[in-house]
Design a protein around this motif. Structure first.
Motif, short mmCIF file in Angstrom:
data_model
loop_
_atom_site.label_atom_id
_atom_site.label_comp_id
_atom_site.label_asym_id
_atom_site.label_seq_id
_atom_site.Cartn_x
_atom_site.Cartn_y
_atom_site.Cartn_z
N ARG A 5 0.72 -1.34 -0.09
CA ARG A 5 -0.12 0.03 -0.12
C ARG A 5 0.95 1.11 0.00
O ARG A 5 0.54 2.22 -0.64
CB ARG A 5 -1.02 -0.17 1.23
N CYS A 31 2.78 -2.76 11.42
CA CYS A 31 2.24 -2.97 10.03
C CYS A 31 3.03 -2.93 9.17
O CYS A 31 4.10 -2.16 8.84
CB CYS A 31 1.03 -1.64 9.66
N SER A 103 -2.59 3.74 8.20
CA SER A 103 -3.56 3.03 7.55
C SER A 103 -4.95 3.28 7.90
O SER A 103 -5.99 3.29 7.35
CB SER A 103 -3.40 1.39 7.59
N ASP A 107 -8.16 4.89 5.90
CA ASP A 107 -9.48 4.18 5.68
C ASP A 107 -10.54 4.87 6.18
O ASP A 107 -11.49 5.10 5.49
CB ASP A 107 -9.19 2.97 6.47
#
Length: 333
Positions: A5, A31, A103, A107
Motif C-alpha cells: 500500500r 504494520c 492505515s 481508511d
C-alpha cells in the motif's frame, strides 16, 4: 508478491549511521504493508550493506550519480510500487505504530496528500531536543510545522509527508530547489487535491546536531521563502515575515539598550524568558530549556537574516527574478 500500500522513499547522501537507525525503526513496524526505496545520491560512503542487513524490511536499494535530493526522490517514485508515496529524511526514526495508525486514518478519512509533525526521541541529545523545540514551538515558528495552534495553513514537509500515486501522475515530481516540499505542496493544492495534517503519525527527527549547522539550515530556509514568493505571487503570509521583523526589531532594541538605556532590553529579556519557561514545560528539563534559548535565537535570526538577504538581492535589486524559469527547466513539472 502482493503490491504494498505504501512506498517509503528516502534520498541518502553519506548517512550510514542515520540509515541504520531509520531501517531499524522500520523493521519494528506493527504494520508491514510497505516497501522502502533507498536512493543513494552519489555517496562516497554507501549504505547498501546497512539496508541489506535489515532483511525484515521489504526494500529496494539504488545507487545513482549525485544530482540532488529532489531528483533522488523522483528516481525512487519512478521505481516504487505502492499506492501512496511516503517521504522521510534519513535522520528520522519512525514510531513502531506509524503505518498501523496511518492505515487506520486513511481508511477512516481518505486524503490525497498528508503530513505529520515531528518530535524528539528520548535517545536524542539535549542539543537535538533543544533544536527540535526551536523548530516546533509556537513562540518561534508559529506552529506552522504541525502544531496544535498555527498561524498558517498546514504544509507537509518531506521529513514526514505522503501523497497518492494519482497526485504524482498529475502533478509530477519534486523540483530541485530549496523548500522543494513547500513548492510540491503548493502545486498539489493548486491542482485541486486535498491536503491534511494527520497529527497522530509523528516521527522522531534528529535534525542538525550542532548550532552552527542549524544556523546554516534555517538561513537557507529564509532565503528559499523569497524564491517561493517569486514562484507563487501572493503566497507569502504575514507569519513568514515575522522572523525578519524580529531580527530588525531585536537589532534596534539591542542598539538602544547599549547606547540609550538598558530598559530597552526588557522586551528581549521577557521574550527569552517566555521561551525558557515554555521549553521547561514542554521538555521537563532545565538543561534542554537552557539550550532552547540560544537554539530559538538561532532559528529566528538564521531564518530572518536569510529572508532579508534574499529579499534585498532578489526583490529590491532584481537579481534572481528569472528564478521561476530556471527552476521550471529542472526535473519535475
Amino acid at each position: 508478491m502482493e503490491r504494498p500500500r505504501f512506498s517509503v522513499i528516502v534520498p541518502v547522501y553519506n548517512r550510514i549511521d542515520e540509515v541504520e537507525d531509520l531501517m531499524g525503526s522500520l523493521e519494528s513496524q506493527t504494520c508491514k504493508d510497505f516497501e522502502v526505496v533507498i536512493v543513494e545520491d552519489g555517496s562516497s560512503l554507501p549504505c547498501g550493506d546497512v539496508v541489506k542487513r535489515h532483511a525484515g524490511v521489504r526494500s529496494k536499494y539504488y545507487y545513482k550519480d549525485n544530482e540532488g535530493r529532489s531528483i533522488a526522490r523522483n528516481y525512487g517514485m519512478e521505481r516504487a510500487e505502492g499506492d501512496y508515496f511516503i517521504f522521510f529524511d534519513s535522520d528520522c526514526v519512525i514510531p513502531e505504530r506509524y503505518f498501523e495508525i496511518l492505515s487506520e486514518e486513511l481508511d477512516r478519512n481518505p486524503v490525497d496528500c498528508f503530513g505529520g509533525p515531528d518530535a524528539a526521541h528520548d535517545s536524542f541529545t539535549s542539543t537535538q531536543k533543544a533544536i527540535n523545540y526551536a523548530m516546533t514551538s509556537f513562540l518561534t515558528t508559529g506552529g506552522i510545522r504541525g502544531g496544535k495552534v498555527s498561524l498558517e495553513k498546514f504544509t507537509p514537509r518531506t521529513f514526514n509527508m505522503g501523497f497518492s500515486r494519482e497526485v504524482y501522475d498529475k502533478v509530477g515530481g519534486f523540483r530541485e530547489m530549496f523548500s522543494e516540499d513547500i513548492d510540491m505542496s503548493t502545486r498539489i493544492r493548486q491542482a485541486g487535491f486535498s491536503i491534511s495534517l494527520i497529527r497522530a503519525v509523528s516521527v522522531y527527527h534528529k535534525r542538525r546536531v550542532d548550532f552552527r549547522k542549524f544556523f546554516r539550515q534555517v538561513h537557507v530556509f529564509g532565503m528559499s521563502r523569497i524564491t517561493l514568493r517569486l514562484l507563487y505571487p501572493g503566497s507569502m503570509k504575514a507569519v513568514h515575515t515575522l522572523p525578519a521583523l524580529a531580527v530588525i526589531a531585536g537589532a534596534v532594541l539591542l542598539s538602544l539598550g547599549i547606547f540609550v538605556s538598558p530598559w530597552w532590553l526588557l522586551p528581549l529579556g521577557v521574550y527569552l524568558a517566555a521561551i525558557f519557561l515554555s521549553a521547561v514545560v514542554a521538555t521537563r528539563s532545565l538543561v534542554i530549556a537552557l539550550k532552547a534559548v540560544p537554539a530559538s535565537v538561532i532559528q529566528i535570526t538564521g531564518y530572518g537574516s536569510g529572508f532579508i538577504r534574499a529579499y534585498v538581492t532578489k526583490i529590491l535589486l532584481g537579481r534572481g527574478r528569472d528564478i521561476e524559469e530556471e527552476i521550471l527547466m529542472r526535473k519535475g513539472k
